[in-house]
Write a protein that holds these residues in place. Structure first.
Motif, PDB file in Angstrom:
ATOM      1  N   LEU A  12       6.831  16.759 -11.440  1.00 41.16           N
ATOM      2  CA  LEU A  12       6.711  17.821 -10.721  1.00 41.16           C
ATOM      3  C   LEU A  12       5.550  18.645 -11.517  1.00 41.16           C
ATOM      4  N   ALA A  13       5.851  19.002 -12.616  1.00 42.81           N
ATOM      5  CA  ALA A  13       4.703  19.703 -13.589  1.00 42.81           C
ATOM      6  C   ALA A  13       3.332  18.894 -13.371  1.00 42.81           C
ATOM      7  N   VAL A  14       3.369  17.682 -13.635  1.00 42.11           N
ATOM      8  CA  VAL A  14       2.416  16.870 -13.515  1.00 42.11           C
ATOM      9  C   VAL A  14       1.584  17.008 -12.149  1.00 42.11           C
ATOM     10  N   CYS A  15       2.323  16.690 -10.970  1.00 44.12           N
ATOM     11  CA  CYS A  15       1.810  16.766  -9.690  1.00 44.12           C
ATOM     12  C   CYS A  15       0.943  18.179  -9.464  1.00 44.12           C
ATOM     13  N   THR A  16       2.169  19.220  -9.751  1.00 41.40           N
ATOM     14  CA  THR A  16       1.437  20.664  -9.579  1.00 41.40           C
ATOM     15  C   THR A  16       0.207  20.923 -10.406  1.00 41.40           C
ATOM     16  N   GLY A 213     -10.145  19.007 -21.071  1.00 45.32           N
ATOM     17  CA  GLY A 213      -9.377  17.891 -21.842  1.00 45.32           C
ATOM     18  C   GLY A 213      -7.890  17.918 -21.586  1.00 45.32           C
ATOM     19  N   ILE A 214      -7.498  19.312 -21.685  1.00 50.23           N
ATOM     20  CA  ILE A 214      -6.087  19.632 -21.522  1.00 50.23           C
ATOM     21  C   ILE A 214      -5.409  19.197 -20.103  1.00 50.23           C
ATOM     22  N   ILE A 215      -6.277  19.515 -19.207  1.00 48.03           N
ATOM     23  CA  ILE A 215      -6.014  19.483 -17.811  1.00 48.03           C
ATOM     24  C   ILE A 215      -5.803  17.956 -17.358  1.00 48.03           C
ATOM     25  N   THR A 216      -6.778  16.961 -18.200  1.00 49.32           N
ATOM     26  CA  THR A 216      -6.777  15.675 -17.716  1.00 49.32           C
ATOM     27  C   THR A 216      -5.733  14.993 -18.794  1.00 49.32           C
ATOM     28  N   GLY A 217      -5.627  15.255 -19.930  1.00 48.81           N
ATOM     29  CA  GLY A 217      -4.728  14.629 -20.977  1.00 48.81           C
ATOM     30  C   GLY A 217      -3.468  14.875 -20.524  1.00 48.81           C
ATOM     31  N   GLY A 218      -3.291  16.213 -20.633  1.00 45.75           N
ATOM     32  CA  GLY A 218      -1.675  16.723 -20.312  1.00 45.75           C
ATOM     33  C   GLY A 218      -1.019  16.043 -19.336  1.00 45.75           C
ATOM     34  N   PRO A 219      -1.377  16.050 -18.057  1.00 43.60           N
ATOM     35  CA  PRO A 219      -0.618  15.360 -16.867  1.00 43.60           C
ATOM     36  C   PRO A 219      -0.502  13.966 -17.317  1.00 43.60           C
ATOM     37  N   LEU A 220      -1.402  13.158 -17.746  1.00 40.35           N
ATOM     38  CA  LEU A 220      -1.303  11.733 -18.218  1.00 40.35           C
ATOM     39  C   LEU A 220       0.056  11.492 -19.095  1.00 40.35           C
ATOM     40  N   VAL A 221       0.026  12.294 -20.112  1.00 37.85           N
ATOM     41  CA  VAL A 221       1.177  12.134 -20.842  1.00 37.85           C
ATOM     42  C   VAL A 221       2.441  12.425 -20.650  1.00 37.85           C
ATOM     43  N   PHE A 223       3.022  12.067 -17.200  1.00 37.52           N
ATOM     44  CA  PHE A 223       3.404  10.950 -16.222  1.00 37.52           C
ATOM     45  C   PHE A 223       3.739   9.912 -17.027  1.00 37.52           C
ATOM     46  N   ALA A 224       3.429   9.567 -18.230  1.00 33.37           N
ATOM     47  CA  ALA A 224       3.908   8.497 -19.162  1.00 33.37           C
ATOM     48  C   ALA A 224       5.341   8.763 -19.217  1.00 33.37           C
ATOM     49  N   TYR A 225       5.754   9.970 -19.791  1.00 35.81           N
ATOM     50  CA  TYR A 225       7.135  10.494 -19.970  1.00 35.81           C
ATOM     51  C   TYR A 225       8.013  10.198 -18.736  1.00 35.81           C
ATOM     52  N   ALA A 226       7.395  10.563 -17.513  1.00 35.58           N
ATOM     53  CA  ALA A 226       8.257  10.532 -16.156  1.00 35.58           C
ATOM     54  C   ALA A 226       8.594   9.096 -15.990  1.00 35.58           C
ATOM     55  N   ALA A 227       7.486   8.367 -15.945  1.00 35.00           N
ATOM     56  CA  ALA A 227       7.398   6.848 -15.583  1.00 35.00           C
ATOM     57  C   ALA A 227       8.644   5.984 -16.293  1.00 35.00           C
ATOM     58  N   THR A 228       9.118   6.267 -17.658  1.00 29.05           N
ATOM     59  CA  THR A 228      10.099   5.557 -18.142  1.00 29.05           C
ATOM     60  C   THR A 228      11.434   6.095 -17.931  1.00 29.05           C
ATOM     61  N   THR A 238       7.245  11.502  -5.482  1.00 31.56           N
ATOM     62  CA  THR A 238       6.866  12.741  -6.063  1.00 31.56           C
ATOM     63  C   THR A 238       5.388  13.127  -6.310  1.00 31.56           C
ATOM     64  N   GLN A 239       4.567  11.974  -6.112  1.00 28.13           N
ATOM     65  CA  GLN A 239       3.285  12.280  -6.284  1.00 28.13           C
ATOM     66  C   GLN A 239       2.612  12.730  -4.822  1.00 28.13           C
ATOM     67  N   TYR A 240       3.336  12.758  -3.984  1.00 26.97           N
ATOM     68  CA  TYR A 240       2.652  13.508  -2.454  1.00 26.97           C
ATOM     69  C   TYR A 240       2.649  14.777  -2.859  1.00 26.97           C
ATOM     70  N   LEU A 241       3.247  15.349  -3.848  1.00 28.97           N
ATOM     71  CA  LEU A 241       2.937  16.761  -4.047  1.00 28.97           C
ATOM     72  C   LEU A 241       1.542  17.280  -4.257  1.00 28.97           C
ATOM     73  N   ASN A 242       0.859  16.132  -5.163  1.00 29.38           N
ATOM     74  CA  ASN A 242      -0.394  16.539  -5.490  1.00 29.38           C
ATOM     75  C   ASN A 242      -1.426  16.567  -4.303  1.00 29.38           C
ATOM     76  N   PRO A 243      -1.780  15.803  -3.343  1.00 24.53           N
ATOM     77  CA  PRO A 243      -2.727  15.955  -2.019  1.00 24.53           C
ATOM     78  C   PRO A 243      -2.077  17.152  -1.352  1.00 24.53           C
ATOM     79  N   THR A 244      -0.824  17.204  -1.248  1.00 19.14           N
ATOM     80  CA  THR A 244      -0.337  18.454  -0.523  1.00 19.14           C
ATOM     81  C   THR A 244      -0.773  19.745  -1.044  1.00 19.14           C
ATOM     82  N   LEU A 245      -0.540  20.012  -2.351  1.00 21.55           N
ATOM     83  CA  LEU A 245      -1.217  21.077  -3.026  1.00 21.55           C
ATOM     84  C   LEU A 245      -2.820  21.239  -2.760  1.00 21.55           C
ATOM     85  N   GLN A 246      -3.353  19.995  -3.136  1.00 14.17           N
ATOM     86  CA  GLN A 246      -4.771  20.259  -2.720  1.00 14.17           C
ATOM     87  C   GLN A 246      -5.279  20.473  -1.422  1.00 14.17           C
TER      88      GLN A 246
END
Length: 293
Positions: A12-16, A213-221, A223-228, A238-246
């Protein structure tokens, strides 16, 4: 707190962050999109270099870099993700954030088509109907507005292709993303040095660009945490939250026009995603039953 709940909160934090990132890029519209992209690459490299050092992934980086096949695939994925980043930055700069949100709505359906064409993966009838609806939505916008939603198609296509390459890579997401931005670094540094330089940037600009750099890298880290910690279906939904907020940012904050053609096309996309999600959930449920049998 269970691992599953930690994964959901991380996702949720990543997609937000992804969904609201348009607000950040709107703060740097006084700089050319290519310049913003170059700095995003440079600062992302520094972010991931720190992460690699802190997590002791140096050996994994050297192992991946020693493989010619892996470097070849990473070069392709680096070009795809940089094109995707540029497309999104350009969309915000040109007042087409709504078109960008449409691209990320279409993306899951593009991955289904690519999986079918490249890997021969089969998709169910619900997903087939979803793909047909999404195609109809794109055609509706093309005919109604008189021009194809090129930014949407670019973002969906490049991100879908990026996911395809990631699928065949045996390198972790943090390591692979570090190597991708490392491969792009010479281009980014060369553009800045031979092009705009840095003398025109003030302290405010430096702070904003460093944040990329933080906005790009932070979510990817994240995402890797959530994926496991999450099932694939949950991760995808949960990724649908991203385009919905956009979409919300484009419509309510940027006040971009929402025509009658958008009013027809977007519900078609939402219905397509609902059908796609139904198919994914059923596949996930069957997989769990087989695993328990």
């Amino acid at each position: 707190m269970t691992n599953g709940m930690k994964g959901v909160l991380a996702m949720l934090a990543v997609c937000t962050t992804w969904g609201l990132s348009g607000i950040y890029y709107a703060q740097v519209t006084h700089l050319p999109p290519l310049e913003v992209l170059a700095h995003r690459t440079i600062w992302s490299f520094l972010f991931f270099a720190i992460v690699i050092a802190l997590t002791g992934r140096g050996d994994k980086v050297r192992e991946a870099a020693s493989s010619r096949r892996t470097l070849g695939l990473l070069t392709v994925s680096a070009l795809l993700i940089s094109t995707n980043w540029f497309g999104f930055i350009f969309a915000i700069h040109s007042g087409r954030a709504m078109e960008a949100s449409l691209g990320y709505y279409i993306f899951p359906l593009v991955t289904v088509v690519l999986g079918y064409l490249v890997f021969g993966e089969r998709f169910g009838p619900w997903q087939g109907i979803g793909i047909a609806l999404a195609t109809g939505a794109v055609l509706t916008l093309t005919l109604g507005l008189g021009v194809a939603p090129w930014i949407s198609l670019l973002l969906a296509g490049t991100f879908g292709g990026y996911g395809l390459v990631k699928k065949v890579l045996t390198v972790g997401p943090v390591t692979s993303t570090f190597l991708e931005v490392a491969l792009l670094m010479p281009l980014a540094l060369g553009y800045v040095a031979l092009g705009p330089g840095v003398a025109h940037l003030d302290a405010h600009d430096w702070a904003l660009l460093a944040m990329s750099g933080i906005i790009t890298g932070g979510p990817l880290v994240g995402f890797a945490y959530a994926a496991t910690r999450l099932h694939y279906a949950t991760l995808g939904l949960t990724q649908y939250l991203n385009p919905t907020l956009q979409f919300a940012v484009a419509a309510f904050l940027f006040n971009e026009p929402f025509t009658r053609w958008h009013a027809i096309a977007f519900p078609m996309i939402w219905m397509a995603l609902a059908l796609y999600s139904l198919g994914v959930l059923r596949q996930d449920r069957r997989a769990r039953k087989l695993a328990m049998a």
